[in-house]
Design a protein around this motif. Sequence first.
Motif, PDB file in Angstrom:
ATOM      1  N   SER A 568     -66.117  46.790 106.313  1.00 42.61           N
ATOM      2  CA  SER A 568     -66.155  48.001 107.126  1.00 42.61           C
ATOM      3  C   SER A 568     -66.790  49.126 106.328  1.00 42.61           C
ATOM      4  N   ASP A 569     -67.742  49.750 106.977  1.00 41.12           N
ATOM      5  CA  ASP A 569     -68.357  50.891 106.324  1.00 41.12           C
ATOM      6  C   ASP A 569     -67.492  52.140 106.451  1.00 41.12           C
ATOM      7  N   ASP A 570     -66.471  52.095 107.378  1.00 41.48           N
ATOM      8  CA  ASP A 570     -65.658  53.281 107.658  1.00 41.48           C
ATOM      9  C   ASP A 570     -64.248  53.200 107.055  1.00 41.48           C
ATOM     10  N   ASP A 573     -61.463  49.526 101.470  1.00 43.08           N
ATOM     11  CA  ASP A 573     -60.959  48.203 101.120  1.00 43.08           C
ATOM     12  C   ASP A 573     -59.429  48.239 101.019  1.00 43.08           C
ATOM     13  N   GLY A 574     -58.730  47.269 101.674  1.00 45.25           N
ATOM     14  CA  GLY A 574     -57.272  47.172 101.633  1.00 45.25           C
ATOM     15  C   GLY A 574     -56.567  47.963 102.706  1.00 45.25           C
ATOM     16  N   ASP A 575     -57.306  48.751 103.463  1.00 44.13           N
ATOM     17  CA  ASP A 575     -56.688  49.488 104.571  1.00 44.13           C
ATOM     18  C   ASP A 575     -56.827  48.692 105.867  1.00 44.13           C
ATOM     19  N   ILE A 576     -56.028  49.079 106.864  1.00 40.83           N
ATOM     20  CA  ILE A 576     -55.975  48.334 108.130  1.00 40.83           C
ATOM     21  C   ILE A 576     -57.060  48.840 109.076  1.00 40.83           C
ATOM     22  N   SER A 598     -59.447  45.696 106.068  1.00 46.55           N
ATOM     23  CA  SER A 598     -60.832  45.950 105.617  1.00 46.55           C
ATOM     24  C   SER A 598     -61.078  45.418 104.208  1.00 46.55           C
ATOM     25  N   LYS A 599     -62.313  44.849 104.023  1.00 43.36           N
ATOM     26  CA  LYS A 599     -62.789  44.503 102.691  1.00 43.36           C
ATOM     27  C   LYS A 599     -63.718  45.586 102.140  1.00 43.36           C
ATOM     28  N   GLY A 600     -63.763  46.680 102.872  1.00 44.94           N
ATOM     29  CA  GLY A 600     -64.693  47.740 102.502  1.00 44.94           C
ATOM     30  C   GLY A 600     -66.094  47.402 103.008  1.00 44.94           C
ATOM     31  N   PRO A 601     -67.113  48.197 102.645  1.00 47.09           N
ATOM     32  CA  PRO A 601     -68.473  47.916 103.102  1.00 47.09           C
ATOM     33  C   PRO A 601     -69.048  46.675 102.423  1.00 47.09           C
ATOM     34  N   GLU A 602     -69.985  45.987 103.074  1.00 49.17           N
ATOM     35  CA  GLU A 602     -70.614  44.790 102.531  1.00 49.17           C
ATOM     36  C   GLU A 602     -71.636  45.203 101.440  1.00 49.17           C
ATOM     37  N   LEU A 603     -71.677  44.624 100.192  1.00 48.05           N
ATOM     38  CA  LEU A 603     -72.503  45.016  99.054  1.00 48.05           C
ATOM     39  C   LEU A 603     -73.854  44.291  99.065  1.00 48.05           C
ATOM     40  N   VAL A 604     -74.865  45.003  98.544  1.00 46.32           N
ATOM     41  CA  VAL A 604     -76.233  44.459  98.463  1.00 46.32           C
ATOM     42  C   VAL A 604     -76.684  44.516  96.993  1.00 46.32           C
ATOM     43  N   GLU A 605     -77.386  43.449  96.524  1.00 43.15           N
ATOM     44  CA  GLU A 605     -77.888  43.428  95.133  1.00 43.15           C
ATOM     45  C   GLU A 605     -79.104  44.352  94.999  1.00 43.15           C
ATOM     46  N   VAL A 606     -79.061  45.196  94.019  1.00 42.39           N
ATOM     47  CA  VAL A 606     -80.170  46.124  93.769  1.00 42.39           C
ATOM     48  C   VAL A 606     -81.287  45.378  93.007  1.00 42.39           C
TER      49      VAL A 606
END
Length: 664
Positions: A568-570, A573-576, A598-606
């Motif tokens: 989730s971008d909003d 991580d760890g919140d409902i 939520s796992k938090g926002p999805e990460l991208v390799e720089v």
Amino acid sequence: MQRDEHGDRHARTGGAEAAPDPMTGRLLDRRYRIGSRIARGGMASVYEATDLRLDRTVAVKVMHPGLGDDNEFAERFVREARAAARLSHPNVVAVYDQGDDDGTVFLAMELIPGHTLRDVIRKEAPMSPARALAVMEPVLSALAAAHRAGLVHRDVKPENVLIADDGRVKVADFGLAKAVSTDTQHTATGGVLIGTVSYLAPELVVSGRADARADVYAAGVVLFELLTGTKPHEGETPIQVAYKHVHEDVPAPSTLEPGLPAYVDALVARATARDRELRPADAAVLLHQVHRVGHALAEGVLDDADLTADLTPIRMRLESAEAPSPDDTAPDPFEGRDVGDMTAPIRVLETPLPPRPRPPTPVDQPPRRSRKGLVLLLVALLLVIGGGVGAWWFLDGRYTTTPGVLGMTQKAAEAALEDAGLTAEVGDPAYSETVPVGRVVGTDPDPGSRVLDGGTVTISLSLGKERYDVPKLKGMTEDDAQDALSAGHLSFGTTTEKWSDTVAAGIVISSSPKAGTTLRPDAPVDLVVSKGPQPVKLKDWVGKDADAAADWFTAHGLTSKVASTEYSDDVADGDIISMDPPGGTTVHRGDEVSLIVSKGPELVEVPSVRGSGIDAARDKLEDLGFNVVTHQSPGSLGLGFVFSQSPGGGEMVAPGTTIDLGLI
């Protein structure tokens, strides 16, 4: 239906009322459906009614309008009704309930189909002493139980003695007269006389105060009426009758019914003594004296000087001893003799009657006797004597009186019946609140009744007090528990609902009294029934820490599970992200709440863009969703190539992260 002008009548007779009654059809206390009126008296009317809760027919006594308007009276009425309800005796009309429905004060009682003692008096009085005592025995037994419990009836009269169709005798209206009369002036000249004036004890007329001896007086008057068919005191007005109760003794029954034994007169005199100190202390003492007289009657004793002297009130014995003879100058023919030895009065003729002259017989004609006429006369005499003896035998001679064996052991009762020329047969046993186990509680025929000489008397032995244990009701449905109470001769009281995390809704949690408690028949038992788990209102945990939410759910009896985790971008991580049911919903303990965390926002390799031209590097990074900013590195030559980047190549960052490029 006929009603005696002096009081109520409770027994159902099947008569119809001439005019409709506004109470008929009414529902009292949301429980009693009122039917037809079966009696009306000075203080109340009695209706046949249906108890909708227990589905049984009862008698409901409704106080006349006006009595229930006084709060003080209503409180007294409730108090006396509760006291009467505690009185459990086979010869007492049971009081089931009392209430006040919007000013209508009422009693719910046992319905006794049958008639009253007033009807018996009209049809059978004057009756034999044995029969009269047999009628009085259950009445006195009921009064004795009341007196032991501290209750005084205050309105004993034939109308309040009910006789069921099966022969049971019941006394009604305990406590009602006291509820009406408390704090009311009672005098012989003013105020209100509560109770039927023909049966009022002198102290009730004078001061309005009564104890058990007032009931004894009224019972003695009822006995007098059974023996003679009339009331002892009559007058044109109630005040005149009340005056006679205070100033005149009840006459001896034998003055109206000659031939009654002197000890029967003495029994009535003792019970109706104007000085209450001379009366039996309560109905139990009078019942004992009735049994003594009953035994003397059963044994055929015509005169018992000791019993008569023992029963006669002291004042009357003194008055009798001090009374002058009709002629003080005449010698006493019984002087020096023991009066107690005399069983019949002796009449002395001072002048003998002259002999009757015989008709002269002619000298020339000898008397002729007709043998045929003499034979016919003898035959006629024999026929008359034989017919009389035969009639006496068939109508009376072949009968004897059932002796009183109530309270005896089986062996003693059988011996007493055998001595009376009767055969004892043991019938069905019966419960009794007053007769110990194994002793005689009843006979058929009743004591004092006529039975064929050599006939059979069925005795019923006492089972003792009728008691039942409260069954185990825990775990039953409410309906099954009520059925179990009915089958166990107990009644259902009230239901209290309670939340339970362990017992399903509608199931009995406990009973009061608890299982195994021993109670009287029809005693009420209350139930506690589960409403199931107590509901919980969910707190909204969206956007909050999932671990903290799980702790809250556990503390409130709920379970939770993480159905899935999502980027989730909003939501951090760890919140409902969401919960099912949603916050604000009412659930029950034990229910489960499903969570998406939520796992938090999805990460991208720089990617690494070092050495790339600025334009190529910017395009590559922006295509991946990064923001790009640039700055000149220290010592920059202005070539436009990337010398450094932050974050560096290979790092995992969230889309939209800003990449800072250093140019050389």
